[in-house]
Design an enzyme around this catalytic site. Sequence first.
Site, PDB file in Angstrom:
ATOM      1  N   CYS A 102      50.494 -28.387 -26.106  1.00 31.34           N
ATOM      2  CA  CYS A 102      50.479 -26.941 -26.539  1.00 31.34           C
ATOM      3  C   CYS A 102      49.920 -26.636 -27.904  1.00 31.34           C
ATOM      4  O   CYS A 102      50.485 -27.874 -29.192  1.00 31.34           O
ATOM      5  CB  CYS A 102      51.740 -26.031 -26.741  1.00 31.34           C
ATOM      6  N   LYS A 155      30.127 -43.723 -18.734  1.00 24.78           N
ATOM      7  CA  LYS A 155      30.778 -43.732 -19.896  1.00 24.78           C
ATOM      8  C   LYS A 155      29.165 -43.427 -20.822  1.00 24.78           C
ATOM      9  O   LYS A 155      28.864 -43.355 -21.680  1.00 24.78           O
ATOM     10  CB  LYS A 155      31.661 -44.332 -20.096  1.00 24.78           C
ATOM     11  N   LYS A 180      31.438 -29.751 -19.630  1.00 22.85           N
ATOM     12  CA  LYS A 180      32.903 -30.169 -18.863  1.00 22.85           C
ATOM     13  C   LYS A 180      33.205 -29.971 -17.979  1.00 22.85           C
ATOM     14  O   LYS A 180      33.708 -30.583 -16.778  1.00 22.85           O
ATOM     15  CB  LYS A 180      33.286 -29.959 -20.082  1.00 22.85           C
ATOM     16  N   ARG A 215      43.718 -27.365 -28.742  1.00 22.22           N
ATOM     17  CA  ARG A 215      45.394 -27.678 -27.794  1.00 22.22           C
ATOM     18  C   ARG A 215      45.786 -27.453 -26.696  1.00 22.22           C
ATOM     19  O   ARG A 215      46.771 -27.616 -26.142  1.00 22.22           O
ATOM     20  CB  ARG A 215      46.466 -27.488 -28.813  1.00 22.22           C
ATOM     21  N   GLU A 262      26.465 -41.545 -20.157  1.00 19.54           N
ATOM     22  CA  GLU A 262      26.208 -39.926 -19.929  1.00 19.54           C
ATOM     23  C   GLU A 262      26.469 -39.870 -21.627  1.00 19.54           C
ATOM     24  O   GLU A 262      26.395 -38.312 -22.302  1.00 19.54           O
ATOM     25  CB  GLU A 262      27.317 -39.295 -19.066  1.00 19.54           C
ATOM     26  N   TRP A 304      49.272 -25.075 -23.269  1.00 24.93           N
ATOM     27  CA  TRP A 304      48.466 -25.809 -22.209  1.00 24.93           C
ATOM     28  C   TRP A 304      49.720 -25.408 -20.935  1.00 24.93           C
ATOM     29  O   TRP A 304      50.682 -26.440 -21.088  1.00 24.93           O
ATOM     30  CB  TRP A 304      47.999 -27.170 -22.613  1.00 24.93           C
ATOM     31  N   GLU A 336      33.002 -46.846 -14.135  1.00 27.04           N
ATOM     32  CA  GLU A 336      33.579 -46.102 -14.462  1.00 27.04           C
ATOM     33  C   GLU A 336      33.168 -46.599 -16.188  1.00 27.04           C
ATOM     34  O   GLU A 336      32.408 -45.303 -17.274  1.00 27.04           O
ATOM     35  CB  GLU A 336      34.821 -46.025 -15.407  1.00 27.04           C
ATOM     36  N   ASN A 388      56.313 -27.020 -27.886  1.00 27.51           N
ATOM     37  CA  ASN A 388      55.186 -27.616 -27.356  1.00 27.51           C
ATOM     38  C   ASN A 388      56.009 -28.706 -26.752  1.00 27.51           C
ATOM     39  O   ASN A 388      56.887 -29.548 -27.711  1.00 27.51           O
ATOM     40  CB  ASN A 388      54.606 -28.140 -28.332  1.00 27.51           C
ATOM     41  N   GLY A 389      55.648 -29.552 -25.821  1.00 28.51           N
ATOM     42  CA  GLY A 389      56.104 -30.428 -25.041  1.00 28.51           C
ATOM     43  C   GLY A 389      56.819 -30.278 -23.290  1.00 28.51           C
ATOM     44  O   GLY A 389      56.487 -29.580 -23.011  1.00 28.51           O
ATOM     45  N   HIS A 427      21.639 -60.179  -4.633  1.00 27.58           N
ATOM     46  CA  HIS A 427      21.092 -59.108  -2.890  1.00 27.58           C
ATOM     47  C   HIS A 427      20.000 -58.584  -3.480  1.00 27.58           C
ATOM     48  O   HIS A 427      19.412 -57.613  -3.304  1.00 27.58           O
ATOM     49  CB  HIS A 427      21.657 -58.910  -2.441  1.00 27.58           C
TER      50      HIS A 427
HETATM   51  C1  AGP Z   1      32.579 -37.220 -16.528  1.00 30.69           C
HETATM   52  O1  AGP Z   1      33.297 -38.603 -17.873  1.00 30.69           O
HETATM   53  C2  AGP Z   1      31.981 -36.912 -16.290  1.00 30.69           C
HETATM   54  N1  AGP Z   1      31.981 -35.835 -17.178  1.00 30.69           N
HETATM   55  C3  AGP Z   1      31.806 -36.356 -14.711  1.00 30.69           C
HETATM   56  O2  AGP Z   1      31.490 -37.113 -14.462  1.00 30.69           O
HETATM   57  C4  AGP Z   1      33.176 -35.046 -14.559  1.00 30.69           C
HETATM   58  O3  AGP Z   1      34.326 -36.581 -14.523  1.00 30.69           O
HETATM   59  C5  AGP Z   1      32.802 -34.617 -13.008  1.00 30.69           C
HETATM   60  O4  AGP Z   1      32.617 -33.842 -13.635  1.00 30.69           O
HETATM   61  C6  AGP Z   1      34.615 -34.425 -12.113  1.00 30.69           C
HETATM   62  O5  AGP Z   1      35.168 -33.748 -13.046  1.00 30.69           O
HETATM   63  P1  AGP Z   1      36.425 -32.791 -12.890  1.00 30.69           P
HETATM   64  O6  AGP Z   1      37.174 -34.537 -12.833  1.00 30.69           O
HETATM   65  O7  AGP Z   1      36.865 -31.457 -13.912  1.00 30.69           O
HETATM   66  O8  AGP Z   1      36.982 -32.531 -10.917  1.00 30.69           O
END
Ligand code: AGP
Length: 609
Positions: free
Chosen positions: A2, A486, A604, A27, A489, A74, A482, A100-101, A505
């Site tokens: 927070c 990263k 996001k 935050r 994207e 938060w 993963e 905050n905590g 294969h």
């Molecule tokens: C991850 O780096 C991406 N921004 C995206 O794949 C994200 O993980 C996905 O949209 C799921 O989002 P969420 O965890 O908020 O559901």
Amino acid sequence: MCGIVGYIGEQNAYPILLEGLKKLEYRGYDSAGVALLCPDELKVIKTKGEISALERKIGEGFPEGTAGVGHIRWATHGAPSDINAHPHCGCSQEFAVVHNGIIENYLNLRRWLEEEGHCFVSETDSEVLAHLVEHFFDGDLLQAVIRAVKKVEGSFAMVAVSEKEKGKLVCARKDNPLIIGLGKGENYIASDVPAFLNHTRKIYILEDGEAAVVTANNVEIYSTQGEALQKEVSEVTWNAAEAEKGGYPHFMLKEIMEQPRALRETMRGRLLREGKEFSLPELNFTPEEINSFEQVYIVACGTAYHAGLVAKYAMEKILKLPVEVDLASEFCYRDPLLNKNTLFIVISQSGETADTLAALRLARKEGQRILAITNVVGSTVAREADKVLYTWAGPEIAVASTKAYLTQIFSLYLLTYYLAQEKGNLSRDTLEEAGEALFNLPDQVETILQRAEEIRELAAYLASWESCFYIGRNLDYAVAMEGALKLKETSYIHAEAYASGELKHGPLALIVEGIPVIALVTQRSVMEKSLSNIKEIKARCGHVICFAQEGTIEFQREVDRVFYLPATLDILMPVLTVVPLQLLAYYTAVARDCPVDKPRNLAKSVTVE
Ligand code: AGP
């Protein structure tokens, strides 16, 4: 995480507090409030929603007072609401506290205070602080705060203000930041420097176990044992934009670097006695429920889906239950086979992803009980699930998810070992070995982060390529997925993850001289096979960058570059292996001059199907 602000001086406090809260919105932003020491009384105004909601609530005629505190929340305990917003008061409304905590023993403290006659109004852990200060106040606010924080187990950065002792703010901290800004005839308190950087660059950094009495013309620092301390004045050199990112150039790097803290918050109150015991009281599973599970079903999107893939390997190995992991967008359209004894888990950082919400609602319609793993208290996923395990990573601003992923897999490990502990299907020694290894992971992540420059050098090679492979077997394959996402994207390089054994294969046809192949080789059970896969690539002149546990095998002769990771249990290696892959994606994106925090075409939180 927070945001806290405080002001005391000659000006009206409210506009300064508001400005500071706006600078700390990264935050947290689910509720906000201020407490102002006005001539006649202590005025508290707070509301659910962003700071704009607070501004609307207060309107033009803000209360005039030259001292006060503010908070941007938060949520961790208690969903976002007016009553759960900070500041919190005691019974008498003569004291206000912002915090905050996480107060781990808040339920015990609350019970004790209620027995002492205190009445609580919120669902938060923080409210106990206000009642403790009120309870211990006998004319000295500093002593009341010191006695209050001595009762607290957990983490806190807090500021108290009272109309019974006007003209001063009293603050204290443990495990959460608190900075004091030094002005002329006025002083500031905040969780982070951006809040008052427009007013002063001279600061005191409060350390753990310290408290301070802040007046308009003076700051006295004390230990929480009451001993007066001397402190050096520090100078802030960052500009405002850098300060909001903690001095880092991007939120993504800041969030990668704060992963040790995030993991410690995730384990707080859940991994007890340095790993000797697992505890998930918030799930209140009955023994009958735990022993009834015949399968686990995990549904998520993107990075959260990749966290589910890690859980598949871990849960099947530890719990001996079949684990199905599904993309939410697929789950909804393929008539999934579910039985009534399923542990159904949805994972979502934002808790607002439309595909994941649709999957949750379909599962519920099919009679499933839903366990959500999410980072946002009060999010739609959290509200619609039957049980919630919060990751407590703090707000994640960068589009590319890093600390959320790490705390998701950490939470899934906690869940797995907790269930194993309750089912009794692991020996005490095995449980304690896993618990201690989990407890040590934040420190081990820290040692990897200290080697970030080595990863920046590896990124220089990747940056000149338009395609790249990530390969791994077993848990390494899940992490490779993963790592590839990263890189994709953030740097727009076409990175694909493959199970190492799958290359022959088909994908091997894509290996050309020099193409970067990120080879994850942390699982000792498949080490030899992984090595032969690497040889397949080297025979075709691929450029292999290998990530392996230190002390497992000498790779130097077989690959072009090797990055040795701290050693831990194979099953826990994803928590360590993913960290350099996050840094690799970050530095490659920077080298390619990509908009790291806001990649093209992405959001996001994807709130459309
Ligand atoms: C991850 O780096 C991406 N921004 C995206 O794949 C994200 O993980 C996905 O949209 C799921 O989002 P969420 O965890 O908020 O559901």
